[in-house]
Scaffold this active site. Sequence first.
Site, PDB file in Angstrom:
ATOM      1  N   ASP A 192       0.851  -1.192   0.000  1.00 23.55           N
ATOM      2  CA  ASP A 192       0.000   0.000   0.000  1.00 23.55           C
ATOM      3  C   ASP A 192       0.891   1.248   0.000  1.00 23.55           C
ATOM      4  O   ASP A 192       1.914   1.290   0.687  1.00 23.55           O
ATOM      5  CB  ASP A 192      -0.905  -0.007   1.227  1.00 23.55           C
ATOM      6  N   VAL A 206     -11.216   2.755  -3.592  1.00 21.83           N
ATOM      7  CA  VAL A 206     -10.861   2.273  -4.934  1.00 21.83           C
ATOM      8  C   VAL A 206     -11.859   1.178  -5.320  1.00 21.83           C
ATOM      9  O   VAL A 206     -11.923   0.140  -4.646  1.00 21.83           O
ATOM     10  CB  VAL A 206      -9.411   1.740  -5.002  1.00 21.83           C
ATOM     11  N   ASN A 244     -12.802  -3.406   2.620  1.00 21.78           N
ATOM     12  CA  ASN A 244     -13.681  -2.248   2.792  1.00 21.78           C
ATOM     13  C   ASN A 244     -14.705  -2.252   1.664  1.00 21.78           C
ATOM     14  O   ASN A 244     -14.344  -2.416   0.499  1.00 21.78           O
ATOM     15  CB  ASN A 244     -12.867  -0.952   2.781  1.00 21.78           C
ATOM     16  N   HIS A 262      -6.913  -5.920   2.190  1.00 19.51           N
ATOM     17  CA  HIS A 262      -5.766  -5.363   2.904  1.00 19.51           C
ATOM     18  C   HIS A 262      -5.169  -6.457   3.786  1.00 19.51           C
ATOM     19  O   HIS A 262      -5.897  -7.129   4.534  1.00 19.51           O
ATOM     20  CB  HIS A 262      -6.193  -4.221   3.823  1.00 19.51           C
ATOM     21  N   HIS A 290     -10.310  -5.409  -3.204  1.00 19.46           N
ATOM     22  CA  HIS A 290      -8.953  -5.615  -2.696  1.00 19.46           C
ATOM     23  C   HIS A 290      -9.035  -6.030  -1.242  1.00 19.46           C
ATOM     24  O   HIS A 290      -9.888  -5.575  -0.490  1.00 19.46           O
ATOM     25  CB  HIS A 290      -8.094  -4.355  -2.844  1.00 19.46           C
TER      26      HIS A 290
HETATM   27  P1  5GP Z   1      -9.667   1.255   0.341  1.00 13.67           P
HETATM   28  O1  5GP Z   1      -9.710   2.564   1.098  1.00 13.67           O
HETATM   29  O2  5GP Z   1     -10.417   1.376  -0.988  1.00 13.67           O
HETATM   30  O3  5GP Z   1     -10.073   0.057   1.133  1.00 13.67           O
HETATM   31  O4  5GP Z   1      -8.153   0.981   0.017  1.00 13.67           O
HETATM   32  C1  5GP Z   1      -7.470   1.572  -1.047  1.00 13.67           C
HETATM   33  C2  5GP Z   1      -6.015   1.583  -0.691  1.00 13.67           C
HETATM   34  O5  5GP Z   1      -5.287   1.868  -1.851  1.00 13.67           O
HETATM   35  C3  5GP Z   1      -5.624   2.629   0.360  1.00 13.67           C
HETATM   36  O6  5GP Z   1      -5.083   1.984   1.499  1.00 13.67           O
HETATM   37  C4  5GP Z   1      -4.608   3.495  -0.368  1.00 13.67           C
HETATM   38  O7  5GP Z   1      -3.549   3.919   0.469  1.00 13.67           O
HETATM   39  C5  5GP Z   1      -4.133   2.586  -1.484  1.00 13.67           C
HETATM   40  N1  5GP Z   1      -3.666   3.290  -2.669  1.00 13.67           N
HETATM   41  C6  5GP Z   1      -4.249   4.378  -3.247  1.00 13.67           C
HETATM   42  N2  5GP Z   1      -3.556   4.741  -4.342  1.00 13.67           N
HETATM   43  C7  5GP Z   1      -2.510   3.866  -4.447  1.00 13.67           C
HETATM   44  C8  5GP Z   1      -1.441   3.738  -5.391  1.00 13.67           C
HETATM   45  O8  5GP Z   1      -1.302   4.483  -6.357  1.00 13.67           O
HETATM   46  N3  5GP Z   1      -0.551   2.745  -5.164  1.00 13.67           N
HETATM   47  C9  5GP Z   1      -0.667   1.889  -4.096  1.00 13.67           C
HETATM   48  N4  5GP Z   1       0.266   0.942  -3.973  1.00 13.67           N
HETATM   49  N5  5GP Z   1      -1.666   1.979  -3.208  1.00 13.67           N
HETATM   50  C10 5GP Z   1      -2.579   2.949  -3.379  1.00 13.67           C
END
Ligand code: 5GP
Length: 112
Positions: free
Chosen positions: A28, A94, A85, A100, A98
Amino acid sequence: MTLFERIIARQIPADIVYEDDTVLAFRDIKPQAPVHVLIVPKRPIPRIAEAAADDAATLGHLLLKAAEVARQLGLAQGGYRLVFNNGRDGGETVPHLHCHILGGRPLGWPPG
Ligand code: 5GP
């Protein structure tokens, strides 16, 4: 194309820790723990709420590989957390399913 599809396509760089035909795992960009990896299906599913019966094999594979990645990253003994999430109140940012993988420190419960 989602952000994670662009990472899968190598259009955006990422620190990849595992890859096979079905999933990609990468660190991440904003880690919330000493180890914070995202594991995603290569075939995009927006979120778990929209997964269908024919995604079952992909999702099962993803979970087994999440455990394998956690083990490879040294988390098996201390423990770790897997998080999906889903939607606004779930904190999803996103729209590409995914998982985590978080570990390397004690994680509080319940999440804030
Ligand atoms: P969500 O909030 O949708 O459960 O998790 C999305 C995750 O994607 C977040 O923890 C965020 O830090 C990560 N993320 C967002 N943009 C990027 C990126 O460009 N590269 C990587 N490796 N992680 C990202």
